[in-house]
Write a protein that holds these residues in place. Structure first.
Motif, mmCIF file in Angstrom:
data_model
loop_
_atom_site.group_PDB
_atom_site.id
_atom_site.type_symbol
_atom_site.label_atom_id
_atom_site.label_comp_id
_atom_site.label_asym_id
_atom_site.label_seq_id
_atom_site.Cartn_x
_atom_site.Cartn_y
_atom_site.Cartn_z
ATOM 1 N N ARG A 36 0.815 -1.234 0.000
ATOM 2 C CA ARG A 36 0.000 0.000 0.000
ATOM 3 C C ARG A 36 0.832 1.259 0.000
ATOM 4 O O ARG A 36 0.285 2.358 0.110
ATOM 5 N N ASN A 37 2.160 1.068 -0.034
ATOM 6 C CA ASN A 37 3.043 2.223 -0.123
ATOM 7 C C ASN A 37 2.859 3.168 1.068
ATOM 8 O O ASN A 37 2.681 4.377 0.903
ATOM 9 N N GLU A 38 2.889 2.610 2.269
ATOM 10 C CA GLU A 38 2.612 3.406 3.459
ATOM 11 C C GLU A 38 3.860 4.023 4.106
ATOM 12 O O GLU A 38 3.777 4.617 5.171
ATOM 13 N N PHE A 39 5.010 3.857 3.472
ATOM 14 C CA PHE A 39 6.233 4.396 4.077
ATOM 15 C C PHE A 39 6.480 5.830 3.621
ATOM 16 O O PHE A 39 6.064 6.234 2.549
ATOM 17 N N GLU A 40 7.157 6.572 4.497
ATOM 18 C CA GLU A 40 7.573 7.937 4.140
ATOM 19 C C GLU A 40 9.024 8.095 4.541
ATOM 20 O O GLU A 40 9.452 7.541 5.551
ATOM 21 N N LEU A 41 9.759 8.851 3.755
ATOM 22 C CA LEU A 41 11.145 9.116 4.101
ATOM 23 C C LEU A 41 11.248 10.544 4.633
ATOM 24 O O LEU A 41 10.964 11.499 3.914
ATOM 25 N N PHE A 42 11.586 10.652 5.937
ATOM 26 C CA PHE A 42 11.806 11.956 6.547
ATOM 27 C C PHE A 42 13.279 12.316 6.393
ATOM 28 O O PHE A 42 14.106 11.445 6.146
ATOM 29 N N TYR A 43 13.587 13.589 6.570
ATOM 30 C CA TYR A 43 14.974 14.024 6.427
ATOM 31 C C TYR A 43 15.415 14.858 7.613
ATOM 32 O O TYR A 43 14.691 15.746 8.066
ATOM 33 N N GLN A 44 16.608 14.553 8.122
ATOM 34 C CA GLN A 44 17.192 15.381 9.170
ATOM 35 C C GLN A 44 18.425 16.071 8.603
ATOM 36 O O GLN A 44 19.345 15.414 8.109
ATOM 37 N N PRO A 45 18.452 17.408 8.664
ATOM 38 C CA PRO A 45 19.569 18.150 8.073
ATOM 39 C C PRO A 45 20.910 17.795 8.700
ATOM 40 O O PRO A 45 20.992 17.522 9.903
ATOM 41 N N ARG A 46 21.932 17.819 7.873
ATOM 42 C CA ARG A 46 23.321 17.678 8.308
ATOM 43 C C ARG A 46 23.966 19.027 8.115
ATOM 44 O O ARG A 46 23.913 19.591 7.023
ATOM 45 N N ILE A 47 24.565 19.552 9.198
ATOM 46 C CA ILE A 47 25.082 20.919 9.158
ATOM 47 C C ILE A 47 26.605 20.951 9.183
ATOM 48 O O ILE A 47 27.238 20.227 9.958
ATOM 49 N N ASP A 48 27.185 21.766 8.319
ATOM 50 C CA ASP A 48 28.616 22.024 8.362
ATOM 51 C C ASP A 48 28.862 22.975 9.526
ATOM 52 O O ASP A 48 28.317 24.087 9.547
ATOM 53 N N ILE A 49 29.654 22.529 10.515
ATOM 54 C CA ILE A 49 29.784 23.291 11.756
ATOM 55 C C ILE A 49 30.420 24.665 11.520
ATOM 56 O O ILE A 49 29.966 25.669 12.071
ATOM 57 N N LEU A 50 31.441 24.731 10.685
ATOM 58 C CA LEU A 50 32.136 26.006 10.460
ATOM 59 C C LEU A 50 31.241 27.065 9.822
ATOM 60 O O LEU A 50 31.186 28.198 10.290
ATOM 61 N N SER A 51 30.548 26.680 8.755
ATOM 62 C CA SER A 51 29.741 27.674 8.035
ATOM 63 C C SER A 51 28.325 27.770 8.594
ATOM 64 O O SER A 51 27.625 28.757 8.341
ATOM 65 N N GLY A 52 27.893 26.758 9.322
ATOM 66 C CA GLY A 52 26.523 26.733 9.813
ATOM 67 C C GLY A 52 25.505 26.396 8.734
ATOM 68 O O GLY A 52 24.297 26.446 8.962
ATOM 69 N N LYS A 53 25.971 26.026 7.561
ATOM 70 C CA LYS A 53 25.059 25.747 6.438
ATOM 71 C C LYS A 53 24.627 24.280 6.403
ATOM 72 O O LYS A 53 25.374 23.390 6.806
ATOM 73 N N ILE A 54 23.433 24.068 5.888
ATOM 74 C CA ILE A 54 22.951 22.698 5.679
ATOM 75 C C ILE A 54 23.655 22.124 4.459
ATOM 76 O O ILE A 54 23.570 22.691 3.375
ATOM 77 N N ILE A 55 24.368 21.019 4.657
ATOM 78 C CA ILE A 55 25.074 20.442 3.506
ATOM 79 C C ILE A 55 24.360 19.211 2.960
ATOM 80 O O ILE A 55 24.722 18.689 1.922
ATOM 81 N N GLY A 56 23.346 18.760 3.672
ATOM 82 C CA GLY A 56 22.620 17.590 3.207
ATOM 83 C C GLY A 56 21.697 17.081 4.278
ATOM 84 O O GLY A 56 21.259 17.852 5.137
ATOM 85 N N ALA A 57 21.405 15.790 4.231
ATOM 86 C CA ALA A 57 20.472 15.221 5.199
ATOM 87 C C ALA A 57 20.654 13.720 5.306
ATOM 88 O O ALA A 57 21.260 13.092 4.441
ATOM 89 N N GLU A 58 20.112 13.198 6.404
ATOM 90 C CA GLU A 58 19.973 11.748 6.533
ATOM 91 C C GLU A 58 18.498 11.413 6.344
ATOM 92 O O GLU A 58 17.634 12.035 6.959
ATOM 93 N N GLY A 59 18.236 10.446 5.491
ATOM 94 C CA GLY A 59 16.872 9.987 5.291
ATOM 95 C C GLY A 59 16.522 8.951 6.349
ATOM 96 O O GLY A 59 17.281 8.015 6.565
#
Ligand code: C2E
Ligand code: CA
Ligand code: CA
Ligand code: CA
Length: 280
Positions: A36-59
């Motif tokens: 039934r396709n009941e799964f969802e992929l959530f994302y948690q941001p991965r942050i570059d500590i020096l710049s404070g920018k989001i560089i990606g995520a973990e699904g």
């Protein structure tokens, strides 16, 4: 019908499917969830500590159950692993991540890494590499962005078998990281030999920083130092406070992930975070 045929090689553990424990997912429910396709992929941001920018995520997978609501992976991944259903579920995750990478690129949003968790059990599927290769081609997945997270136990359990799988997938351009770093038994020579580009410090040690646990603080320092000397990228998971962040930063930790920045969120919200930034 397509899903059923691709799962046909899985051997089901019928004895446990009779279990009536409402806290643990049962196979018949999981099979329905796949259909039934009941799964969802959530994302948690991965942050570059020096710049404070989001560089990606973990699904991170979630199960939107029609009656029970949102179910977290700890309640169904163990059953999925035990029964082999993690194989088709794992393919769904890879395909979803690929689609989402495409959607981000189509919106002009740059990310460097999108990681997903791979179970040790998935390497027992002899079609793993071929299937992933097909998904990569079908969804035109940018493999330089894709990263597979493996736990220490997965890596050092069934050495040769898993190692060959990793090498094959690496040839497709996929990156690897070692999850829950510090909790298992890493062989440093193997860490050097395998194509693992980053190490993720387990949350348990990171929470110890906050509680001023001297042992955990020493362990975190040692793990960071080790990663740096092995020339690996180092990511701290479960960062919840500014104090933890500054401790990690002062020892040269590259990236952070945790509630301080954001909980895992649905794709649309992650996209929003990429566009407008996070609030500390
Ligand atoms: P993990 O890979 O170690 O993922 C990190 C877990 O820590 C996630 O739990 C995440 O929501 C949680 N977390 C992140 N930041 C914080 C924080 O600051 N504080 C606290 N208290 N928790 C934080 P989640 O999403 O419930 O996932 C649990 C586990 O389920 C994952 O642990 C992973 O082992 C497994 N899992 C999740 N998605 C998948 C998947 O697609 N495939 C497989 N095989 N396993 C998955
Ligand atoms: Ca992980
Ligand atoms: Ca982890
Ligand atoms: Ca973990």
């Amino acid at each position: 019908a397509k899903e059923t045929s691709s799962c046909s090689y899985i051997i089901f553990d019928n004895k446990n499917s009779l279990s009536n424990d409402s806290h643990v997912a049962i196979e018949s429910d999981l099979i329905n969830a796949i259909r039934r396709n009941e799964f969802e992929l959530f994302y948690q941001p991965r942050i570059d500590i020096l710049s404070g920018k989001i560089i990606g995520a973990e699904g991170l997978i979630r199960w939107r159950h029609p009656e029970k609501g949102l179910i977290y992976p700890d309640l169904f991944i163990p059953t999925a692993e035990r029964t082999g259903l993690i194989v088709p579920i794992g393919y769904w995750v890879i395909q979803q991540a690929g689609e989402d990478i495409q959607r981000l690129q189509a919106s002009g949003l740059e990310i460097k890494r999108l990681s997903i968790n791979l179970s040790f059990r998935q390497f027992q599927d002899s079609y793993l590499c071929r299937t992933i290769q097909r998904l990569i081609e079908k969804y035109a997945i940018d493999t330089s962005i894709l990263e597979f997270e493996l736990t220490e136990s997965a890596l050092f359990n069934n050495e040769l078998h898993v190692r060959e799988g990793i090498e094959e997938l690496h040839k497709l351009g996929i990156n690897f990281s070692l999850d829950d770093f510090g909790t298992g038994y890493s062989s440093f020579s193997l860490l050097q030999k395998l194509p693992i580009s980053s190490l993720k410090i387990d949350r348990s040690f990171v929470s110890g920083i906050h509680n001023n646990n001297p042992d955990d603080r020493e362990i975190v320092k040692a793990l960071i130092r080790l990663a740096l000397s092995l020339n690996k990228e180092i990511i701290a998971e479960g960062v919840e406070t500014a104090q933890q962040l500054s401790f990690l930063a002062s020892f040269g930790c590259h990236q952070a992930q945790g509630y301080l920045y954001s909980k895992p969120v649905p794709f649309a919200e992650f996209k929003d975070l990429l566009q407008h930034g996070y609030q500390l």
